[in-house]
Design an enzyme around this catalytic site. Structure first.
Site, PDB file in Angstrom:
ATOM      1  N   CYS A   1       4.878  -4.584  12.141  1.00  0.00           N
ATOM      2  CA  CYS A   1       3.541  -3.993  12.194  1.00  0.00           C
ATOM      3  C   CYS A   1       2.568  -5.023  11.635  1.00  0.00           C
ATOM      4  CB  CYS A   1       3.498  -2.722  11.342  1.00  0.00           C
ATOM      5  SG  CYS A   1       1.844  -1.974  11.281  1.00  0.00           S
TER       6      CYS A   1
ATOM      7  N   CYS B   1       5.206  -4.524   7.467  1.00  0.00           N
ATOM      8  CA  CYS B   1       3.791  -4.472   7.832  1.00  0.00           C
ATOM      9  C   CYS B   1       3.050  -5.630   7.182  1.00  0.00           C
ATOM     10  CB  CYS B   1       3.169  -3.168   7.347  1.00  0.00           C
ATOM     11  SG  CYS B   1       4.063  -1.712   7.875  1.00  0.00           S
TER      12      CYS B   1
ATOM     13  N   CYS C   1     -12.802 -11.490   2.508  1.00  0.00           N
ATOM     14  CA  CYS C   1     -13.056 -10.896   3.826  1.00  0.00           C
ATOM     15  C   CYS C   1     -14.556 -10.689   4.056  1.00  0.00           C
ATOM     16  CB  CYS C   1     -12.326  -9.559   3.925  1.00  0.00           C
ATOM     17  SG  CYS C   1     -12.473  -8.800   5.551  1.00  0.00           S
TER      18      CYS C   1
ATOM     19  N   CYS D   1     -12.681  -1.647  -0.699  1.00  0.00           N
ATOM     20  CA  CYS D   1     -11.668  -2.711  -0.617  1.00  0.00           C
ATOM     21  C   CYS D   1     -11.817  -3.822  -1.650  1.00  0.00           C
ATOM     22  CB  CYS D   1     -11.685  -3.307   0.790  1.00  0.00           C
ATOM     23  SG  CYS D   1     -10.307  -4.436   1.057  1.00  0.00           S
TER      24      CYS D   1
END
Ligand code: SAM
Ligand code: DTB
Ligand code: SF4
Length: 355
Positions: free
Chosen positions: A147, A116, A72, A79
């Site tokens: 979600c 999700c 990312c 993270c």
């Protein structure tokens, strides 16, 4: 401040007042005063508010799946999936639609009512949108709530997701506005709030919360809750994550939060957002049964089930079923007419104490 002080008197002195008042004008001082109440008063008050709107013995169950892992572009300090940190995580491409649907089917059979799907993106690319839209349609057709958490969205992404049947969009504010830049520098608090407000305006349900235990002060914890509670509408779902300190991230050595402080945060969230589902989210593998029980007593009424979150561990079915049995908790079932979805398996409707 006089009226504020009166409002925050111990519960015995507030007997007879409506327990669950939905407000959007919380001040930082009021929220901190709640946080600092004697623990027994805080918990009594949170439990009273909780009982005014919810069955205290039912817990909503969601299952997470990382549909695109790692690599990312954002630098979120907590993270495992940020390309800025060396966490050793193997990045993967966007998952195939069929695989996602088959995983969702398994989650439903194990008792989850909401699915999700999370992607390690700053925002989705247009070519990815066709695929995620198909995932929403497929999971929705199973009769589960859907979600997604995909990062920032354009208005056209929002409309496509909504029209595909996306029930909730998860986008966390993560911490207070003032602590935010100590954790993330590649996007702003205002960017987060902007996506949240456009998701809301489009008519989708909002899931937004944050992480406790990133070195923030108690004022930051309550300020984060003030931001959420003072949104035009409260998020229907408020995930409160306890930091999972991931080796290789800037927060790998963050001091573990005191469990009592974590429970206080849950209780304040419950009081300030009386009708929202407060999710006891990441970090449950490092919580004792007693700590989780206190979180439920403080008003948490949703969890992630299954043995993984996105990349990190979660307690899994066996541990959770034992905990639920000990506490007399059971799964909240979805209220969807059976003609709208595939017939549920027995497991899908079993008591959470066995799931
Ligand atoms: N990329 C999307 C985004 O950031 O909006 C979605 C995925 S992101 C992993 C979703 C949320 O998970 C984050 O906003 C954060 O609150 C939570 N989270 C991520 N890593 C965590 C960790 N190590 N401990 C606790 N919560 C974490
Ligand atoms: C949320 O607040 N917590 C979930 C969900 N929203 C997407 C994610 C938790 C991630 C925990 C760390 C990991 O699995 O990598
Ligand atoms: Fe990317 Fe989301 Fe992780 Fe931030 S939290 S690095 S945006 S996956």
């Amino acid at each position: 401040m006089t009226s504020t002080v009166t409002r925050l008197e111990p519960a015995a002195r507030t007997a007879g007042r409506p327990a669950a008042v939905t407000r959007h004008d919380w001040t930082s001082e009021e929220a901190l005063a709640l946080y600092d109440l004697p623990f027994m008063d805080l918990l009594f008050r949170a439990q009273s508010v909780h009982r005014a709107s919810f069955d205290p013995n039912k817990v909503q169950m969601s299952r997470l799946l990382s549909i695109k892992t790692g690599g990312c572009a954002e630098d979120c300090g907590y993270c495992s999936q940020s390309a800025h940190h060396q966490t050793g995580l193997k990045a993967s491409k966007l998952m195939e639609v069929e695989r996602v649907i088959s995983e969702a089917r398994k989650a439903k059979a194990a008792g989850a009512t909401r699915y999700c799907m999370g992607a390690a993106w700053r925002s989705p690319k247009q070519r990815d949108m066709d695929v995620v839209v198909a995932m929403v349609e497929g999971v929705k057709a199973l009769g589960m709530e859907t979600c997604m958490t995909l990062g920032m969205l354009t208005d056209s992404d929002i409309v496509r997701l909504r029209d595909a049947g996306l029930d909730y969009y998860n986008h966390n504010v993560d911490t207070s506005e003032s602590y935010y830049s100590k954790v993330i520098t590649t996007r702003t608090y205002a960017d987060r709030l902007d996506t949240l407000s456009r998701v809301r305006d489009a008519g989708m349900k909002v899931c937004s919360g944050g992480i406790i235990g990133m070195g923030e002060e108690r004022q930051d914890r309550v300020d984060m809750l003030v931001t959420l509670a003072n949104l035009e509408e409260h998020p229907e779902s408020v995930p409160i994550n306890m930091l999972i300190a991931i080796p290789g991230t800037p927060l790998e050595s963050a001091e573990r939060i005191d469990p009592i402080d974590f429970v206080r945060t849950i209780a304040v969230a419950r009081i300030m957002m009386p009708k929202s589902f407060v999710r006891l989210s990441a970090g449950r593998t490092d919580m004792s049964d007693e700590m989780q029980a206190l979180c439920f007593f403080a008003g948490a009424n949703s969890i992630f089930v299954g043995d993984t979150l996105l990349t990190a561990d979660n307690p899994g079915e066996d541990k959770d079923s034992k905990l639920f049995a000990k506490l007399g908790l059971s799964a909240l079932e979805l209220d969807i007419p059976s003609s709208e979805h595939e017939p549920a398996t027995c497991a899908g409707h079993q008591d959470a104490r066995q799931s």
